[in-house]
Design an enzyme around this catalytic site. Structure first.
Site, PDB file in Angstrom:
ATOM      1  N   ARG A  18      50.019   9.418  78.976  1.00 35.83           N
ATOM      2  CA  ARG A  18      48.734   9.444  79.676  1.00 35.83           C
ATOM      3  C   ARG A  18      48.600  10.719  80.506  1.00 35.83           C
ATOM      4  O   ARG A  18      49.402  10.960  81.403  1.00 35.83           O
ATOM      5  CB  ARG A  18      48.634   8.218  80.581  1.00 35.83           C
ATOM      6  CG  ARG A  18      47.385   8.183  81.424  1.00 35.83           C
ATOM      7  CD  ARG A  18      47.393   6.947  82.333  1.00 35.83           C
ATOM      8  NE  ARG A  18      46.337   7.062  83.305  1.00 35.83           N
ATOM      9  CZ  ARG A  18      46.517   6.995  84.613  1.00 35.83           C
ATOM     10  NH1 ARG A  18      47.707   6.775  85.103  1.00 35.83           N
ATOM     11  NH2 ARG A  18      45.499   7.119  85.431  1.00 35.83           N
ATOM     12  N   TYR A  23      50.447  14.044  84.967  1.00 31.06           N
ATOM     13  CA  TYR A  23      51.603  13.189  85.227  1.00 31.06           C
ATOM     14  C   TYR A  23      52.897  13.650  84.551  1.00 31.06           C
ATOM     15  O   TYR A  23      53.952  13.073  84.791  1.00 31.06           O
ATOM     16  CB  TYR A  23      51.293  11.750  84.819  1.00 31.06           C
ATOM     17  CG  TYR A  23      50.113  11.185  85.562  1.00 31.06           C
ATOM     18  CD1 TYR A  23      50.202  10.894  86.917  1.00 31.06           C
ATOM     19  CD2 TYR A  23      48.895  10.979  84.931  1.00 31.06           C
ATOM     20  CE1 TYR A  23      49.116  10.395  87.623  1.00 31.06           C
ATOM     21  CE2 TYR A  23      47.794  10.466  85.625  1.00 31.06           C
ATOM     22  CZ  TYR A  23      47.923  10.191  86.961  1.00 31.06           C
ATOM     23  OH  TYR A  23      46.851   9.695  87.657  1.00 31.06           O
ATOM     24  N   HIS A  80      44.549   2.206  96.217  1.00 33.14           N
ATOM     25  CA  HIS A  80      43.252   2.484  96.829  1.00 33.14           C
ATOM     26  C   HIS A  80      42.346   1.265  96.920  1.00 33.14           C
ATOM     27  O   HIS A  80      41.265   1.354  97.480  1.00 33.14           O
ATOM     28  CB  HIS A  80      42.536   3.575  96.015  1.00 33.14           C
ATOM     29  CG  HIS A  80      43.465   4.632  95.524  1.00 33.14           C
ATOM     30  ND1 HIS A  80      44.089   5.531  96.377  1.00 33.14           N
ATOM     31  CD2 HIS A  80      43.925   4.914  94.281  1.00 33.14           C
ATOM     32  CE1 HIS A  80      44.868   6.326  95.652  1.00 33.14           C
ATOM     33  NE2 HIS A  80      44.790   5.974  94.389  1.00 33.14           N
ATOM     34  N   ASP A  87      49.057  -6.824 102.089  1.00 36.38           N
ATOM     35  CA  ASP A  87      49.504  -8.053 102.750  1.00 36.38           C
ATOM     36  C   ASP A  87      50.867  -8.503 102.231  1.00 36.38           C
ATOM     37  O   ASP A  87      51.734  -8.911 103.013  1.00 36.38           O
ATOM     38  CB  ASP A  87      48.476  -9.167 102.572  1.00 36.38           C
ATOM     39  CG  ASP A  87      47.208  -8.954 103.375  1.00 36.38           C
ATOM     40  OD1 ASP A  87      47.201  -8.081 104.275  1.00 36.38           O
ATOM     41  OD2 ASP A  87      46.219  -9.655 103.099  1.00 36.38           O
ATOM     42  N   ILE A 101      52.867  10.572  91.934  1.00 35.46           N
ATOM     43  CA  ILE A 101      53.316  11.695  91.119  1.00 35.46           C
ATOM     44  C   ILE A 101      52.448  12.919  91.371  1.00 35.46           C
ATOM     45  O   ILE A 101      52.948  14.025  91.575  1.00 35.46           O
ATOM     46  CB  ILE A 101      53.289  11.301  89.625  1.00 35.46           C
ATOM     47  CG1 ILE A 101      54.282  10.159  89.377  1.00 35.46           C
ATOM     48  CG2 ILE A 101      53.593  12.506  88.742  1.00 35.46           C
ATOM     49  CD1 ILE A 101      54.141   9.494  88.015  1.00 35.46           C
ATOM     50  N   SER A 102      51.142  12.719  91.370  1.00 36.58           N
ATOM     51  CA  SER A 102      50.217  13.839  91.546  1.00 36.58           C
ATOM     52  C   SER A 102      49.910  14.051  93.029  1.00 36.58           C
ATOM     53  O   SER A 102      50.180  13.188  93.869  1.00 36.58           O
ATOM     54  CB  SER A 102      48.919  13.589  90.780  1.00 36.58           C
ATOM     55  OG  SER A 102      48.190  12.527  91.370  1.00 36.58           O
ATOM     56  N   ARG A 107      42.653  15.471  94.453  1.00 36.02           N
ATOM     57  CA  ARG A 107      41.935  14.787  93.376  1.00 36.02           C
ATOM     58  C   ARG A 107      40.677  14.122  93.938  1.00 36.02           C
ATOM     59  O   ARG A 107      40.219  14.441  95.017  1.00 36.02           O
ATOM     60  CB  ARG A 107      42.888  13.808  92.695  1.00 36.02           C
ATOM     61  CG  ARG A 107      44.079  14.557  92.057  1.00 36.02           C
ATOM     62  CD  ARG A 107      44.988  13.683  91.274  1.00 36.02           C
ATOM     63  NE  ARG A 107      44.286  13.129  90.121  1.00 36.02           N
ATOM     64  CZ  ARG A 107      44.726  12.083  89.449  1.00 36.02           C
ATOM     65  NH1 ARG A 107      45.852  11.485  89.791  1.00 36.02           N
ATOM     66  NH2 ARG A 107      44.054  11.629  88.412  1.00 36.02           N
ATOM     67  N   ARG A 111      40.834   8.618  95.857  1.00 34.93           N
ATOM     68  CA  ARG A 111      42.304   8.598  95.841  1.00 34.93           C
ATOM     69  C   ARG A 111      42.914   9.014  97.190  1.00 34.93           C
ATOM     70  O   ARG A 111      44.121   8.926  97.376  1.00 34.93           O
ATOM     71  CB  ARG A 111      42.841   9.519  94.746  1.00 34.93           C
ATOM     72  CG  ARG A 111      42.477   9.084  93.357  1.00 34.93           C
ATOM     73  CD  ARG A 111      43.146   9.972  92.322  1.00 34.93           C
ATOM     74  NE  ARG A 111      42.561   9.815  91.015  1.00 34.93           N
ATOM     75  CZ  ARG A 111      42.888   8.853  90.153  1.00 34.93           C
ATOM     76  NH1 ARG A 111      43.806   7.964  90.464  1.00 34.93           N
ATOM     77  NH2 ARG A 111      42.298   8.800  88.973  1.00 34.93           N
TER      78      ARG A 111
END
Length: 144
Positions: A18, A23, A80, A87, A101-102, A107, A111
């Protein structure tokens, strides 16, 4: 021996496939192996879990209260959106380190907010998959 639970949320099972420009090409299995290698000699072990189902993630966090000493979590999109995950993590008494990772702050605006960060003892962002290694070593240090 302490158990560090590494949790990965939705779409992280697709690592390596992906959006590799964002990533990278490492798979989740590669990440898990690197974290196990990083923990060699620390006296800590890694237990890894990935799911695309929020209820399964919540149940695994609840179970962590009994079978884990620390949590490293990349909650993916739930970061997000999920107050329920916040909780559940808040009921866990051990250290929690959040990983992305990013570089999420470069972005999309949605995010930039993390519910998980409200519970996390540390947040590692933008280090690629190496961030997971930093995270497991950090919680190992916190446990020591």
């Amino acid at each position: 021996m302490a158990t560090i639970l590494m949790l990965n949320g939705p779409n992280l099972g697709l690592l390596g496939l992906r959006e590799p420009a964002i990533y990278g090409h490492d798979t989740l299995e590669d990440v898990e192996a690197a974290c196990r290698d990083a923990l060699q000699g620390t006296g800590h072990e890694l237990d890894a879990f990935q799911t695309d189902h929020e209820g399964a993630m919540l149940e695994r966090v609840h179970a962590a209260r009994q079978d884990a000493d620390a949590v490293v979590i990349n909650a993916g999109a739930w970061t997000h959106t999920s107050i329920a995950l916040l909780d559940a993590l808040s009921a866990f008494e051990g250290p929690v380190v959040e990983v992305h990772i990013s570089q999420v702050h470069r972005r999309e605006a949605f995010r930039h907010h993390s519910y998980v960060s409200a519970r996390a003892d540390a947040v590692i962002v933008g280090c690629g998959v190496q961030g997971y290694e930093f995270a497991v070593l950090r919680v190992a240090r916190l446990l020591d």
